[in-house]
Design an enzyme around this catalytic site. Structure first.
Site, PDB file in Angstrom:
ATOM      1  N   CYS A 151      13.544  11.516   5.811  1.00  0.00           N
ATOM      2  CA  CYS A 151      13.517  11.107   7.229  1.00  0.00           C
ATOM      3  C   CYS A 151      14.856  11.372   7.911  1.00  0.00           C
ATOM      4  O   CYS A 151      14.905  11.673   9.095  1.00  0.00           O
ATOM      5  CB  CYS A 151      13.141   9.639   7.338  1.00  0.00           C
ATOM      6  SG  CYS A 151      14.162   8.586   6.330  1.00  0.00           S
ATOM      7  N   LYS A 158       0.841  -1.201   0.000  1.00  0.00           N
ATOM      8  CA  LYS A 158       0.000   0.000   0.000  1.00  0.00           C
ATOM      9  C   LYS A 158       0.876   1.250   0.000  1.00  0.00           C
ATOM     10  O   LYS A 158       1.451   1.622   1.013  1.00  0.00           O
ATOM     11  CB  LYS A 158      -0.932   0.045   1.217  1.00  0.00           C
ATOM     12  CG  LYS A 158      -2.038   1.063   0.979  1.00  0.00           C
ATOM     13  CD  LYS A 158      -2.535   1.770   2.190  1.00  0.00           C
ATOM     14  CE  LYS A 158      -1.845   3.056   2.537  1.00  0.00           C
ATOM     15  NZ  LYS A 158      -1.971   4.156   1.583  1.00  0.00           N
ATOM     16  N   GLU A 191       9.902   1.967  10.327  1.00  0.00           N
ATOM     17  CA  GLU A 191      10.875   3.022  10.005  1.00  0.00           C
ATOM     18  C   GLU A 191      10.136   4.340  10.157  1.00  0.00           C
ATOM     19  O   GLU A 191       9.316   4.698   9.322  1.00  0.00           O
ATOM     20  CB  GLU A 191      11.364   2.878   8.558  1.00  0.00           C
ATOM     21  CG  GLU A 191      12.166   1.649   8.279  1.00  0.00           C
ATOM     22  CD  GLU A 191      13.533   1.663   8.951  1.00  0.00           C
ATOM     23  OE1 GLU A 191      13.996   2.748   9.348  1.00  0.00           O
ATOM     24  OE2 GLU A 191      14.114   0.585   9.102  1.00  0.00           O
ATOM     25  N   GLU A 232       9.757  16.798  14.322  1.00  0.00           N
ATOM     26  CA  GLU A 232      10.153  16.809  12.913  1.00  0.00           C
ATOM     27  C   GLU A 232       9.212  17.732  12.125  1.00  0.00           C
ATOM     28  O   GLU A 232       8.000  17.663  12.323  1.00  0.00           O
ATOM     29  CB  GLU A 232       9.962  15.361  12.459  1.00  0.00           C
ATOM     30  CG  GLU A 232      10.467  15.011  11.134  1.00  0.00           C
ATOM     31  CD  GLU A 232      10.115  13.563  10.808  1.00  0.00           C
ATOM     32  OE1 GLU A 232       9.049  13.076  11.227  1.00  0.00           O
ATOM     33  OE2 GLU A 232      10.915  12.930  10.114  1.00  0.00           O
TER      34      GLU A 232
END
Ligand code: NDP
Length: 490
Positions: A283, A174, A249, A384
């Protein structure tokens, strides 16, 4: 009719013919129309994956046979690389050349896992008994839900699909609903390469709907997910119901430490790249600059000068150095993040707003931004932004640099610049992050493990461990001279 779901070896439309348009972040034009799966479609995809796995149709292949399949997929990806890069560039808004680099990385990922799969698997264990044969064997883990983000859409999925195939798992992919085109192209190649029916399935649709089904279903044994922390937490809670294996992750707020004795020209240049590449939608972006006080002014003024002249542009602007943010919602989040940083006392030195160029009027362009005088306690240092926002902190001693670099709940990556190799090695060793670059920032190779400490994730992708996530380990003890156990009286 749009038929972009791949379920049980067949391309089909959603059961209610539902679809959605994919919009370019560059100008909001429609770049694709794709199916939007229903609950029934997700159910069919999981059932197909389960059936194919339990039938042994793929698990009966040897590692070598599956590695050959993955090599063939790499060959076909090479053939179609530019076509796929174009789709990825349309979906993400990044320029075509950048998408071509990503495709090269996708192909290297498939080649790495093909080579790894072709090696010996398992081992004999010496149990100290000559009549006992003790063997560790590696077996495919089962059915996996593979859920990817929008920033490097195909690459992040490749890190999951390639090892899943080598291991012999069946799976449902997905991609993010914002960037589905390259996953569709990959699935066509997987089909063309001769993957047995039902092994590889593709579901499209919003994470909050189809993703939720993929993480909760008891027929799924493993969820491998790349995305945000909040979604990762939701997945962990869902996994508890059936003790699914997890590979997560998640995000990062990655420290980039520059000592006064560093090669400053190289360090500054890398600091600009680390923070603003792909407009910070990385990331492992080096968005947390931690600089020795004595060189602060020199380093920061040069970074600000460089940031101010970064050229923003869309897929076909080959002079562009970076592109738009992925969506209006993301642009809003990044703007609010910067406003909050300023309200908390950080000093805005450059950027801090949307691009005002007329050619960016319909896109989600945000200017490279530097927030100076940042403190560990601030939201903009701890959280973040996933946008082009660098925060700057200062340190006076090595111990302080390490303490600041570790003062985060994340632990994905970090960098340290110094010409004193012993000092750099001490700092690299003390930083609690999954990847540390010394006098560099950003490179990775499929042969080296990738993943996070602390809240940046669970498990590792790439390297050898990246295959291990998709394997069960079984110990088989064979006694060639059976005898009574003699524990209980007759
Ligand atoms: P999200 O967590 O929002 O989404 C990631 C994927 O999960 C998408 O496919 C999304 O679908 C899907 N999803 C969303 N909600 C659910 C749910 N409830 N159940 C199951 N699936 C769901 O992250 P972003 O796409 O916003 O990606 C950005 C984040 O990813 C950043 O935090 C970044 O740090 C992290 N990231 C980490 C990397 C690493 O290697 N550690 C690499 C790249 C990104 P949809 O989009 O269709 O709604």
């Amino acid at each position: 009719m749009v038929a972009t779901l791949f379920i049980d070896g067949v391309w089909r439309a959603a059961s209610d013919n539902g679809f959605h348009d994919v919009h370019s972040p560059h100008d909001q034009s429609v770049v694709a129309t794709v199916s939007q799966a229903t609950e029934a479609d997700v159910d069919d995809a999981i059932a197909a994956a389960r059936r194919s796995f339990d039938s042994g149709i793929f698990t009966s292949w040897s590692f070598k046979e599956r590695s050959d399949l993955v090599s063939k997929i790499a060959d076909l990806l090479e053939r179609d690389a530019d076509l796929i890069a174009r789709k990825e560039s349309d979906d993400t808004g990044k320029r075509f050349t950048e998408a071509q680099y990503d495709l090269a990385d996708v192909i290297s990922t498939f080649r790495h896992f093909a080579a790894l799969g072709a090696k010996e698997h398992g081992r004999k264990v010496d149990v100290g008994l000559p009549h006992v044969h003790s063997q560790i064997v590696h077996e495919p883990l089962g059915v996996a839900s593979l859920i990817g983000p929008w920033n490097y859409p195909l690459l992040q999925i490749a890190w999951k699909v390639a090892p899943a195939l080598v291991a012999g798992c069946s799976f449902i992919v997905k991609p993010s609903e914002l960037t589905p085109q390259s996953a569709i192209a990959l699935m066509k190649i997987i089909e063309e390469a001769g993957t047995p029916k039902g092994v590889a399935n593709l579901i499209l649709g919003p994470g909050s709907v189809v993703g939720t089904l993929l993480i909760n279903d008891p027929r799924v044994d493993l969820v491998s997910f790349t995305g945000g922390l909040t979604t990762g937490q939701t997945i962990m809670r869902a996994a508890a119901q059936t003790i699914k294996k997890l590979a997560l992750e998640l995000g990062g707020k990655n420290p980039h430490i520059i000592f006064a004795d560093a090669d400053l020209d190289a360090a500054i240049d890398n600091a600009v790249t680390a923070a603003f590449l792909h407009s910070g939608q990385v990331c492992s972006a080096g968005t947390r600059l931690i600089v020795e006080r004595s060189i602060h002014d020199r380093v920061v003024s040069e970074i600000v000068r460089r940031a101010a002249k970064i050229r923003l542009g869309g897929p076909s602007d080959e002079m562009a150095e970076t592109g738009p943010l992925i969506s209006a919602a993301h642009l809003r989040n990044v703007s609010e993040y910067v406003e909050k940083g300023v309200a908390e006392g950080a000093t805005l030195l450059v950027g801090g707003k949307r691009s005002e160029l007329p050619e960016h009027a319909n896109g989600w362009y945000y200017l490279p931004t530097v927030l100076d005088n940042a403190k560990s306690s601030m939201y903009c240092v701890q959280e973040e932004s996933f946008g082009p926002v660098m925060t700057v902190e200062v340190f006076d001693t090595e111990a302080e640099a390490i303490a600041i670099g570790n003062d985060t709940n994340f632990g994905l990556s970090g960098g340290v610049w110094s010409s004193d190799s012993e000092k750099a090695a001490r700092v690299a060793s003390a930083l609690r992050h999954g990847t540390i670059w010394v006098n560099d920032f950003g490179p990775y190779r499929p042969a080296a493990e990738w993943g996070g400490y602390k809240q940046s994730g669970i498990g590792r992708e790439l390297g050898e461990h990246g295959l291990g996530e998709y394997l069960e380990i079984k110990h088989i003890w064979t006694n060639n001279a059976p005898s009574r156990s003699g524990w209980f009286r007759d």
